[in-house]
Design an enzyme around this catalytic site. Structure first.
Site, PDB file in Angstrom:
ATOM      1  N   LYS A  83       0.833  -1.196   0.000  1.00 16.20           N
ATOM      2  CA  LYS A  83       0.000   0.000   0.000  1.00 16.20           C
ATOM      3  C   LYS A  83       0.874   1.256   0.000  1.00 16.20           C
ATOM      4  O   LYS A  83       0.680   2.169  -0.777  1.00 16.20           O
ATOM      5  CB  LYS A  83      -0.923  -0.029   1.224  1.00 16.20           C
ATOM      6  CG  LYS A  83      -1.813   1.173   1.337  1.00 16.20           C
ATOM      7  CD  LYS A  83      -2.786   1.048   2.499  1.00 16.20           C
ATOM      8  CE  LYS A  83      -3.462   2.398   2.725  1.00 16.20           C
ATOM      9  NZ  LYS A  83      -4.413   2.392   3.827  1.00 16.20           N
TER      10      LYS A  83
ATOM     11  N   GLU B 154      10.367  -4.883   4.527  1.00 18.01           N
ATOM     12  CA  GLU B 154      10.408  -6.290   4.105  1.00 18.01           C
ATOM     13  C   GLU B 154      10.143  -6.408   2.598  1.00 18.01           C
ATOM     14  O   GLU B 154      10.855  -7.101   1.865  1.00 18.01           O
ATOM     15  CB  GLU B 154       9.323  -7.104   4.835  1.00 18.01           C
ATOM     16  CG  GLU B 154       9.567  -7.322   6.310  1.00 18.01           C
ATOM     17  CD  GLU B 154       8.960  -6.227   7.184  1.00 18.01           C
ATOM     18  OE1 GLU B 154       8.794  -5.083   6.697  1.00 18.01           O
ATOM     19  OE2 GLU B 154       8.669  -6.509   8.351  1.00 18.01           O
TER      20      GLU B 154
ATOM     21  N   GLY C  77      -4.966  -1.625   4.839  1.00 16.77           N
ATOM     22  CA  GLY C  77      -4.166  -2.766   4.371  1.00 16.77           C
ATOM     23  C   GLY C  77      -4.865  -4.095   4.622  1.00 16.77           C
ATOM     24  O   GLY C  77      -4.950  -4.951   3.741  1.00 16.77           O
ATOM     25  N   ARG C  78      -5.372  -4.287   5.838  1.00 21.53           N
ATOM     26  CA  ARG C  78      -5.995  -5.579   6.179  1.00 21.53           C
ATOM     27  C   ARG C  78      -7.393  -5.727   5.591  1.00 21.53           C
ATOM     28  O   ARG C  78      -8.058  -6.739   5.814  1.00 21.53           O
ATOM     29  CB  ARG C  78      -5.982  -5.781   7.698  1.00 21.53           C
ATOM     30  CG  ARG C  78      -6.594  -4.649   8.497  1.00 21.53           C
ATOM     31  CD  ARG C  78      -6.191  -4.719   9.965  1.00 21.53           C
ATOM     32  NE  ARG C  78      -6.619  -3.548  10.715  1.00 21.53           N
ATOM     33  CZ  ARG C  78      -5.941  -2.403  10.816  1.00 21.53           C
ATOM     34  NH1 ARG C  78      -4.772  -2.263  10.173  1.00 21.53           N
ATOM     35  NH2 ARG C  78      -6.384  -1.406  11.535  1.00 21.53           N
TER      36      ARG C  78
ATOM     37  N   GLU D 187      -5.078  -6.449  14.623  1.00 18.11           N
ATOM     38  CA  GLU D 187      -4.522  -5.148  14.236  1.00 18.11           C
ATOM     39  C   GLU D 187      -5.621  -4.085  14.275  1.00 18.11           C
ATOM     40  O   GLU D 187      -5.348  -2.904  14.454  1.00 18.11           O
ATOM     41  CB  GLU D 187      -3.890  -5.227  12.828  1.00 18.11           C
ATOM     42  CG  GLU D 187      -2.930  -4.077  12.533  1.00 18.11           C
ATOM     43  CD  GLU D 187      -2.070  -4.283  11.288  1.00 18.11           C
ATOM     44  OE1 GLU D 187      -0.864  -4.579  11.421  1.00 18.11           O
ATOM     45  OE2 GLU D 187      -2.606  -4.155  10.176  1.00 18.11           O
TER      46      GLU D 187
ATOM     47  N   HIS E 109      -6.283 -33.175  17.467  1.00 14.32           N
ATOM     48  CA  HIS E 109      -5.193 -34.027  17.935  1.00 14.32           C
ATOM     49  C   HIS E 109      -4.030 -33.197  18.459  1.00 14.32           C
ATOM     50  O   HIS E 109      -2.913 -33.681  18.576  1.00 14.32           O
ATOM     51  CB  HIS E 109      -4.748 -34.954  16.796  1.00 14.32           C
ATOM     52  CG  HIS E 109      -5.873 -35.823  16.323  1.00 14.32           C
ATOM     53  ND1 HIS E 109      -6.168 -37.040  16.896  1.00 14.32           N
ATOM     54  CD2 HIS E 109      -6.835 -35.608  15.387  1.00 14.32           C
ATOM     55  CE1 HIS E 109      -7.237 -37.558  16.312  1.00 14.32           C
ATOM     56  NE2 HIS E 109      -7.666 -36.700  15.388  1.00 14.32           N
TER      57      HIS E 109
ATOM     58  N   LYS F 297       9.272  -0.830  14.241  1.00 11.80           N
ATOM     59  CA  LYS F 297       9.894  -0.462  12.950  1.00 11.80           C
ATOM     60  C   LYS F 297      10.988   0.585  13.176  1.00 11.80           C
ATOM     61  O   LYS F 297      12.088   0.483  12.620  1.00 11.80           O
ATOM     62  CB  LYS F 297       8.841   0.123  12.004  1.00 11.80           C
ATOM     63  CG  LYS F 297       7.842  -0.872  11.448  1.00 11.80           C
ATOM     64  CD  LYS F 297       6.943  -0.195  10.421  1.00 11.80           C
ATOM     65  CE  LYS F 297       5.727  -1.018  10.082  1.00 11.80           C
ATOM     66  NZ  LYS F 297       4.759  -0.352   9.229  1.00 11.80           N
TER      67      LYS F 297
HETATM   68  O1  LIG Z   1       1.033  -2.710   2.224  1.00  7.35           O
HETATM   69  P1  LIG Z   1       2.141  -2.130   3.002  1.00  7.35           P
HETATM   70  O2  LIG Z   1       2.118  -0.631   2.998  1.00  7.35           O
HETATM   71  O3  LIG Z   1       3.469  -2.674   2.560  1.00  7.35           O
HETATM   72  O4  LIG Z   1       1.945  -2.549   4.508  1.00  7.35           O
HETATM   73  C1  LIG Z   1       1.969  -3.872   4.906  1.00  7.35           C
HETATM   74  C2  LIG Z   1       1.393  -4.056   6.275  1.00  7.35           C
HETATM   75  O5  LIG Z   1       2.145  -3.340   7.217  1.00  7.35           O
HETATM   76  C3  LIG Z   1       1.286  -2.793   8.224  1.00  7.35           C
HETATM   77  O6  LIG Z   1       1.248  -1.421   8.058  1.00  7.35           O
HETATM   78  C4  LIG Z   1       1.761  -3.131   9.597  1.00  7.35           C
HETATM   79  O7  LIG Z   1       3.112  -2.910   9.720  1.00  7.35           O
HETATM   80  C5  LIG Z   1      -0.065  -3.427   7.943  1.00  7.35           C
HETATM   81  O8  LIG Z   1      -1.113  -2.675   8.416  1.00  7.35           O
HETATM   82  C6  LIG Z   1      -0.015  -3.553   6.463  1.00  7.35           C
HETATM   83  O9  LIG Z   1      -0.982  -4.440   5.982  1.00  7.35           O
END
Ligand SMILES: O=P(O)(O)OC[C@H]1O[C@](O)(CO)[C@@H](O)[C@@H]1O
Length: 547
Positions: A205, A211, A265-266, A351, A382, A510
């Protein structure tokens, strides 16, 4: 608002005390119509919530709670495009992404539907182009593999949905999901792939997430090394709200799919973030997925509160979290293809509602979001069900099951369904010490053994469950299921008074990681002010790395 809820919570406390000596066994015995009273249908989906610590009065009081908290008013505000994400000053309109009725949705005086439809059209062309081979790799070959690089909301939804909808993959490419910055994730994924036929979708987003940017850089290097710099463009596309950053990353914006800041995002699997799902199952199935969610949106907007599935699930969650003090909630799909559903719901729920302050900045006066967890049945039986049946914590649980499987393999499905029904029955009924003793006696055990074993073989019962039954896990059903949980989270967030649409709690980690990175790369020393534990761990890592 919260003060107005106190008297209702007090009445709920009194109801709880009253229900203490009326276990579910008794409630079922008292009321032959209990299943009909406490179940709701939506098309071919059924929510049975009769196996809860609930009677007519308690349920009515919970409905009052929803009314007093203004659930209906805030719901309407959300659908209308009001700025309900107050800390980020944004509308919350994931519902517009699946607005199959195409009615205008106004944000800042502008109907967003033409933009939504334009991006959907581009998703259709691209997804179908990849599936057919019309959009080919730099070598002219058909893409056989698509790797989505994203994390959190840019990973969990599409990854979960891709697995859930595997019967619809057809002849499309294989989908892979890389999220973790741990190099093992991308290394293991690339190890099995051919660069000539691999497409990367970089999904973020913000297009700043460390990452994702790191994994995207590594993927770009991989293509460059194998096919040369000129090939990169053909092997990448991007999904983001920040198209300027996509361009700055060196990607062709013509291969970028946008979405908007009013999509959390979620909550973004319905947006271009769902592109890999459309590639995996084809555009028509992606539209069916959107339609299922739209159907739930209509239900949530129009069904009376006492017949409203997300409202009921949300209220039951509040009942157990705040009045009974249960801190976790399990989601247990008897549907192997929902293997990532609980992981997906963890982000959606935790979240969203894992907050300690209300929208006005004051502390939340009672417990907010629960710990959400789960695994598919029957595997969980199980592993951790022992605790659910006999442990000292009570864990309300949702059981999900399809009446009709995609594949008829012997009697697998009858066995699966017999298990899901047996589990909720066992959790509700339990087995008294007397019943356990009688069984042991009947099996010929000595009196001493009966006395010794009966307490171990007894089950407290009265453990709450919901059952969500559907015909088949098809795209529409999956869309419905997700939307039900999204709106459940909304209902609970409204009652707790939190902003379910921000996530400041992820920021501190972060920031500190950014500060520690140069230290771990050997470019800086730990700050003198760094705490002793972190300094000690840095030293230990360095020592191990020298050996
Ligand atoms: O889509 P982006 O901006 O890479 O964010 C990834 C995820 O990181 C977050 O901001 C949490 O760190 C989530 O809310 C989001 O879905």
């Amino acid at each position: 608002m919260v003060a107005e809820l106190d008297p209702i919570f007090k009445r709920l406390e009194a109801k709880k005390a009253e229900l203490a000596d009326r276990p579910m066994r008794k409630l079922f015995a008292e009321d032959a119509g209990r299943f009909d009273r406490f179940s709701v249908r939506l098309d071919d989906m059924l929510l049975d919530f009769s196996k809860n610590r609930l009677d007519k009065d308690a349920f009515a009081t919970l409905i009052e709670l929803a009314k007093a908290a203004g659930v209906a008013e805030r719901r309407d505000a959300m659908f209308s495009g009001a700025i309900i994400n107050s800390t980020e000053k944004r509308a919350v309109l994931h519902t517009a992404l699946r607005n199959r009725a195409n009615t205008p949705v106004i944000v800042d005086g502008k109907d967003v539907m033409p933009d939504v439809n334009e991006v959907l059209g581009r998703i259709r062309d691209f997804a179908e182009g990849i599936r057919s081979g019309k959009i080919a790799s730099s070598t002219g070959a058909k893409f056989t593999d698509v790797v989505n690089i994203g994390i959190g909301g840019s990973d969990l939804g599409p990854a979960m949905a891709t697995i859930a909808l595997s019967p619809y993959w057809g002849n499309g490419p294989r989908l892979h999901y890389v999220s973790n910055v741990d190099g093992a994730h991308i290394a293991d994924t690339l190890a099995g792939l051919d660069p000539k036929t691999t497409l990367f979708v970089v999904a973020s987003k913000t297009f700043t997430t460390s990452e994702t940017m790191t994994n995207a850089g590594t993927a770009r290097e991989w293509i460059k090394q194998h096919l040369g710099e000129a090939a990169v463009g053909a092997h990448f596309c991007a999904v983001s709200t920040a198209l300027d950053k996509v361009a700055a990353f060196g990607m062709d914006v013509k291969r970028a799919f946008g979405f908007w800041d009013w999509v959390g995002g979620r909550y973004s699997v319905w947006s271009a973030i769902g592109l890999p799902v459309a590639i995996a199952v084809g555009f028509d199935n992606f539209v069916a997925f959107l339609s299922g969610a739209h159907e739930v949106d209509n239900h949530f907007r129009t069904a009376p509160l006492e017949k409203n599935i997300p409202v009921i699930l949300g209220l039951l969650g509040v009942w157990y979290r705040n009045v009974w003090g249960f801190s976790t909630h399990a989601v247990l799909p008897y549907d192997q293809r929902l293997s990532r559903f609980a992981a997906y719901l963890q982000q959606l729920d935790m979240e969203s509602n894992g907050k300690g302050v209300r929208t006005d900045g004051t502390p939340v006066p009672r417990a907010s979001g629960p710990i959400v967890w789960g695994e598919p049945g029957t595997n969980g039986q199980h592993a951790f069900y022992q605790l659910i049946h006999q442990g000292t914590d009570i864990i309300p649980a949702d059981f999900l099951a399809a009446a009709v499987p995609h594949e008829q393999v012997g009697d697998h499905h009858a066995k699966l369904l017999s298990n899901v029904l047996a589990q909720t029955e066992a959790l509700m009924l339990g087995k008294t010490v007397e019943e356990a003793a009688a069984e042991l006696k009947k099996a010929g055990k000595s009196d001493a053994d009966v006395a010794a074993l009966a307490p171990h073989k007894a089950f407290p019962g009265n453990r709450p469950t919901n059952t969500i039954l559907y015909r088949t896990l098809d795209p529409k059903t999956l869309g419905r299921l997700i939307a039900i949980y999204e709106h459940k989270v909304f209902v609970q967030g409204t009652i707790w008074g939190v902003n379910s649409y921000d996530q400041w709690g992820v920021e501190l980690g972060k920031e500190l990681a950014n500060r520690l990175l140069p230290v771990l790369k050997g470019e800086a020393e730990p700050a003198a002010s760094q705490d002793a534990s972190t300094k000690g761990l840095v030293a230990a890592i360095k020592a191990l790395q020298k050996d």
